[in-house]
Design a protein around this motif. Sequence first.
Motif, PDB file in Angstrom:
ATOM      1  N   GLY A 685      57.553  16.931  72.416  1.00  0.00           N
ATOM      2  CA  GLY A 685      58.713  17.404  71.678  1.00  0.00           C
ATOM      3  C   GLY A 685      58.536  17.294  70.176  1.00  0.00           C
ATOM      4  N   GLY A 686      57.972  16.179  69.718  1.00  0.00           N
ATOM      5  CA  GLY A 686      57.759  15.996  68.289  1.00  0.00           C
ATOM      6  C   GLY A 686      56.767  16.986  67.717  1.00  0.00           C
ATOM      7  N   ALA A 687      55.697  17.264  68.457  1.00  0.00           N
ATOM      8  CA  ALA A 687      54.693  18.217  67.982  1.00  0.00           C
ATOM      9  C   ALA A 687      55.286  19.617  67.872  1.00  0.00           C
ATOM     10  N   VAL A 688      56.116  20.005  68.841  1.00  0.00           N
ATOM     11  CA  VAL A 688      56.770  21.316  68.779  1.00  0.00           C
ATOM     12  C   VAL A 688      57.756  21.369  67.618  1.00  0.00           C
ATOM     13  N   ALA A 689      58.558  20.332  67.447  1.00  0.00           N
ATOM     14  CA  ALA A 689      59.535  20.304  66.354  1.00  0.00           C
ATOM     15  C   ALA A 689      58.847  20.401  64.995  1.00  0.00           C
ATOM     16  N   ASN A 690      57.738  19.713  64.858  1.00  0.00           N
ATOM     17  CA  ASN A 690      57.026  19.749  63.585  1.00  0.00           C
ATOM     18  C   ASN A 690      56.377  21.104  63.340  1.00  0.00           C
ATOM     19  N   ALA A 691      55.945  21.778  64.413  1.00  0.00           N
ATOM     20  CA  ALA A 691      55.406  23.131  64.261  1.00  0.00           C
ATOM     21  C   ALA A 691      56.520  24.111  63.892  1.00  0.00           C
ATOM     22  N   ILE A 692      57.695  23.944  64.482  1.00  0.00           N
ATOM     23  CA  ILE A 692      58.836  24.802  64.145  1.00  0.00           C
ATOM     24  C   ILE A 692      59.228  24.617  62.682  1.00  0.00           C
ATOM     25  N   ALA A 694      57.166  23.881  60.289  1.00  0.00           N
ATOM     26  CA  ALA A 694      56.152  24.597  59.509  1.00  0.00           C
ATOM     27  C   ALA A 694      56.429  26.095  59.512  1.00  0.00           C
ATOM     28  N   ALA A 695      56.945  26.611  60.620  1.00  0.00           N
ATOM     29  CA  ALA A 695      57.187  28.048  60.741  1.00  0.00           C
ATOM     30  C   ALA A 695      58.481  28.495  60.090  1.00  0.00           C
ATOM     31  N   THR A 696      59.518  27.677  60.173  1.00  0.00           N
ATOM     32  CA  THR A 696      60.858  28.113  59.777  1.00  0.00           C
ATOM     33  C   THR A 696      61.437  27.371  58.589  1.00  0.00           C
ATOM     34  N   GLY A 697      60.845  26.217  58.277  1.00  0.00           N
ATOM     35  CA  GLY A 697      61.404  25.392  57.216  1.00  0.00           C
ATOM     36  C   GLY A 697      62.568  24.541  57.672  1.00  0.00           C
ATOM     37  N   LYS A 698      62.890  24.590  58.966  1.00  0.00           N
ATOM     38  CA  LYS A 698      64.058  23.875  59.478  1.00  0.00           C
ATOM     39  C   LYS A 698      63.641  22.616  60.221  1.00  0.00           C
ATOM     40  N   ARG A 699      64.199  21.476  59.835  1.00  0.00           N
ATOM     41  CA  ARG A 699      63.991  20.221  60.552  1.00  0.00           C
ATOM     42  C   ARG A 699      64.963  20.152  61.725  1.00  0.00           C
ATOM     43  N   LEU A 700      64.426  19.939  62.887  1.00  0.00           N
ATOM     44  CA  LEU A 700      65.251  19.849  64.087  1.00  0.00           C
ATOM     45  C   LEU A 700      65.645  18.400  64.340  1.00  0.00           C
ATOM     46  N   LEU A 701      66.932  18.181  64.511  1.00  0.00           N
ATOM     47  CA  LEU A 701      67.449  16.841  64.750  1.00  0.00           C
ATOM     48  C   LEU A 701      68.086  16.700  66.130  1.00  0.00           C
ATOM     49  N   LYS A 702      68.227  17.814  66.843  1.00  0.00           N
ATOM     50  CA  LYS A 702      68.881  17.798  68.143  1.00  0.00           C
ATOM     51  C   LYS A 702      68.030  18.535  69.169  1.00  0.00           C
ATOM     52  N   GLN A 703      68.209  18.126  70.413  1.00  0.00           N
ATOM     53  CA  GLN A 703      67.656  18.887  71.528  1.00  0.00           C
ATOM     54  C   GLN A 703      68.822  19.447  72.340  1.00  0.00           C
ATOM     55  N   PRO A 704      68.652  20.637  72.938  1.00  0.00           N
ATOM     56  CA  PRO A 704      67.444  21.455  72.974  1.00  0.00           C
ATOM     57  C   PRO A 704      67.260  22.276  71.704  1.00  0.00           C
ATOM     58  N   PHE A 705      66.013  22.533  71.363  1.00  0.00           N
ATOM     59  CA  PHE A 705      65.699  23.194  70.104  1.00  0.00           C
ATOM     60  C   PHE A 705      66.271  24.609  70.042  1.00  0.00           C
ATOM     61  N   THR A 706      66.189  25.358  71.138  1.00  0.00           N
ATOM     62  CA  THR A 706      66.657  26.743  71.097  1.00  0.00           C
ATOM     63  C   THR A 706      68.150  26.818  70.787  1.00  0.00           C
ATOM     64  N   LYS A 707      68.903  25.896  71.319  1.00  0.00           N
ATOM     65  CA  LYS A 707      70.347  25.880  71.060  1.00  0.00           C
ATOM     66  C   LYS A 707      70.612  25.546  69.598  1.00  0.00           C
ATOM     67  N   TYR A 708      69.897  24.568  69.079  1.00  0.00           N
ATOM     68  CA  TYR A 708      70.114  24.145  67.697  1.00  0.00           C
ATOM     69  C   TYR A 708      69.671  25.229  66.723  1.00  0.00           C
ATOM     70  N   LEU A 709      68.551  25.901  67.039  1.00  0.00           N
ATOM     71  CA  LEU A 709      68.098  26.994  66.179  1.00  0.00           C
ATOM     72  C   LEU A 709      69.080  28.154  66.208  1.00  0.00           C
ATOM     73  N   ALA A 710      69.634  28.440  67.371  1.00  0.00           N
ATOM     74  CA  ALA A 710      70.585  29.545  67.487  1.00  0.00           C
ATOM     75  C   ALA A 710      71.836  29.292  66.662  1.00  0.00           C
ATOM     76  N   GLU A 711      72.249  28.033  66.571  1.00  0.00           N
ATOM     77  CA  GLU A 711      73.442  27.689  65.794  1.00  0.00           C
ATOM     78  C   GLU A 711      73.243  27.954  64.313  1.00  0.00           C
ATOM     79  N   THR A 712      72.006  27.905  63.848  1.00  0.00           N
ATOM     80  CA  THR A 712      71.718  28.072  62.415  1.00  0.00           C
ATOM     81  C   THR A 712      70.690  29.181  62.200  1.00  0.00           C
ATOM     82  N   GLU A 713      70.711  30.195  63.079  1.00  0.00           N
ATOM     83  CA  GLU A 713      69.660  31.216  63.075  1.00  0.00           C
ATOM     84  C   GLU A 713      69.543  31.935  61.741  1.00  0.00           C
ATOM     85  N   SER A 714      70.661  32.226  61.110  1.00  0.00           N
ATOM     86  CA  SER A 714      70.595  32.958  59.852  1.00  0.00           C
ATOM     87  C   SER A 714      69.878  32.163  58.775  1.00  0.00           C
TER      88      SER A 714
END
Length: 718
Positions: A685-692, A694-714
């Motif tokens: 999970g940490g390796a995926v979050a850190n890669a995300i 690098a790709a998006t500039g967004k630090r993920l603090l919650k799981q699941p990642f797809t839900k959290y990214l969707a909340e702040t997609e813009s």
Amino acid sequence: MKKQIKNTFSRRGFIRTSALASGGMLIGFNFLTACKDEVKPPVDIANLNFNDFNAYIKIADNGYVTIFSPNPEIGQGVKTSMPMIVAEELDVPWEHVHVEQAGLDTDKYRGQVAGGSQSIRQNWDVLRQTGATAKQMLVNAAAAKWQIDASEVSAKDGIITSKSGETLGYGDVVKEAAALEVPENVTLKEPKDFKIIGNDALNVDLNKIVTGKPLFGLDYKKDGMLIASVMRPPAFGQTLKGFDDTETRKINGVIDVVQFGDKIAVLAKNTWSAMKGKKVLKANWEDNALESTEKHNELLLGLLNSSEGEVRREDGNVDKAFAEADRIIDRIYESPFLPHNCMEPMNFYADVTSDKIQLAGPIQTPEGTANRVANLLNRAPEEVEVELTRMGGGFGRRLYGDFALEAAEISNKAGKPVKLVYSREDDMNAGIFRPAIKYRISAALKDGKVTGYKLKEAAINSNMYGLIPNFFPAGAIPNLKIESANYQSNITTGAWRAPYTNFLAFAEQSFFDEVAEALNQDPVQLRLDLLDNVDEGADDRIEYSASRMKEVIKLAAEKGDWNNTPEGIYKGFSAYYSHNTHVAEVTEISIQNGKPKVERVTAAVDCGIVINPTGANNQVVGGVLDGIGHAMYGDFTFDAGKPSASNFDTYRLIRMNETPKVAVHFIDSEIAPTGLGEPGLPPAGGAVANAIKAATGKRLLKQPFTKYLAETESEVIG
């Protein structure tokens, strides 16, 4: 030089008999208590418990060997790897070995448990000694037959050879060996001389699995048994007021309806009738304490921000480090409840009679479950027999045996043999869940270094087990404080693959990447620098090895080509120690249609000696995919005590087209083996979050990642 060791078992602890119909020899050990003089037919060397071990070797007069073990097979492969260890020291060709499974036998065995990734680690020496002692007895028998000293005799590949070149097969001397004294000292092989250990072996049950032979609990059948389907309270915090079974009893095949506690069992001749009968059963429920995820979130955040909690480890002067810091980083990480979702739903067979209680099915804790059943029905433990089946997944869910107790109680009330079968909805809604947890992590930075570290855990029902506070970064940061607090809920929670570390690793490893960014350091180098601070041996509380951790970090960075990132690919790194094994992972993602897609994972693993590379690789790959899937998609909430999902149409799992390529690299080692069933999961999970990030500039603090990214997609992908 070969290693000679003194036997740790008595003559009574070394069971020998030549009473087999084949004229062969049965050899076994009981390392806690001497076995009875009269030995029952052996069992399989399938799975070992992580406390003590009993192994049995049966050698036929044609030289073929059957190896038995008392422990359950949960899919972690010990039914293959354990016999490999015995066969290695016995020096018999692997193709001459047959493996079988035993049932529970508390007279001979103790601690028959599958869990904690501890089977190989706990029993490595014992298994080797088991095989080596049997081999020495065979050598001694051949020497006596030839009337020469045993030092002039050697054994290899099931053939005993004298100095002058005479040969005998193991089967030629089994009767003579059975009459000899147990040797006081035996010689163990050097790892460089291994011929079975370290080479690929197919799963011993593979043919039966792919051809549909009856191995699993759902395959188990007995003449005259009924199928039970149980209606349970639809929400946690509800109790049964009453029910109407009129329509249920009209269903063809339904035999009876039985209430036990707040549950109602429909008994039928087949699964379809039992489940159909349950669907038309009408029940009234009374609401008591109905809890929700929204309220849990408030309570857990309140615990994180309060002074309430138990200090689990404290080093240096944390308050001073934070008071003097140039900068403080403070983050809260959040995870949801998760169901286990074993491929094989819970099931168990029970036949309760006045003479005995027969149980059979997939269970990780057969002895503990047998004792609980005996206590439930006010019977003596020795009246309970448990037959073990292979498990279609467990991940901690089958540690608890609640389904076995239900089967026993239903059989006792109905007076008939019963096989309880859960539907997927039963399994998901009435299960034992991974607890929802939140972590607050803070770091004090001064003069380009991490000088202080605080972590507080707030969890539903229970907290991290006692060793975890002594994992990394303990010893790497001079001023450190780990504490925990919990809220007691009526929602049942328990162990879920890599308990606590399955989420804690994501939180910590994401956090250390943020620290690296704040210090303008490479994330891999930051971890190596922190590990350089560890004075190995100075603090015996520390659980991990800094030097071994550094080696897996370097290997993962090398094999994952950390410093070379192709266009369109983004990499993340993570490293974690759990279950006595060190793992580092490099994850590569791309952005497809505005969403992250995991393309590849490179894992480096130090688990000591690798017994079966094929099985070991499967364990790591499975852990990585499980970790990625649940971190990306796993979401499970409660509203008024009711779960948010009841089947896979509403609960998201990783899909085949979303699984990345996984390359696993093992550190070459001659150190005793450690666990593999769980350690590959926590770093994922940490390796995926850190890669995300690098790709998006967004630090993920919650799981699941797809839900959290969707909340702040813009903000993130746009």
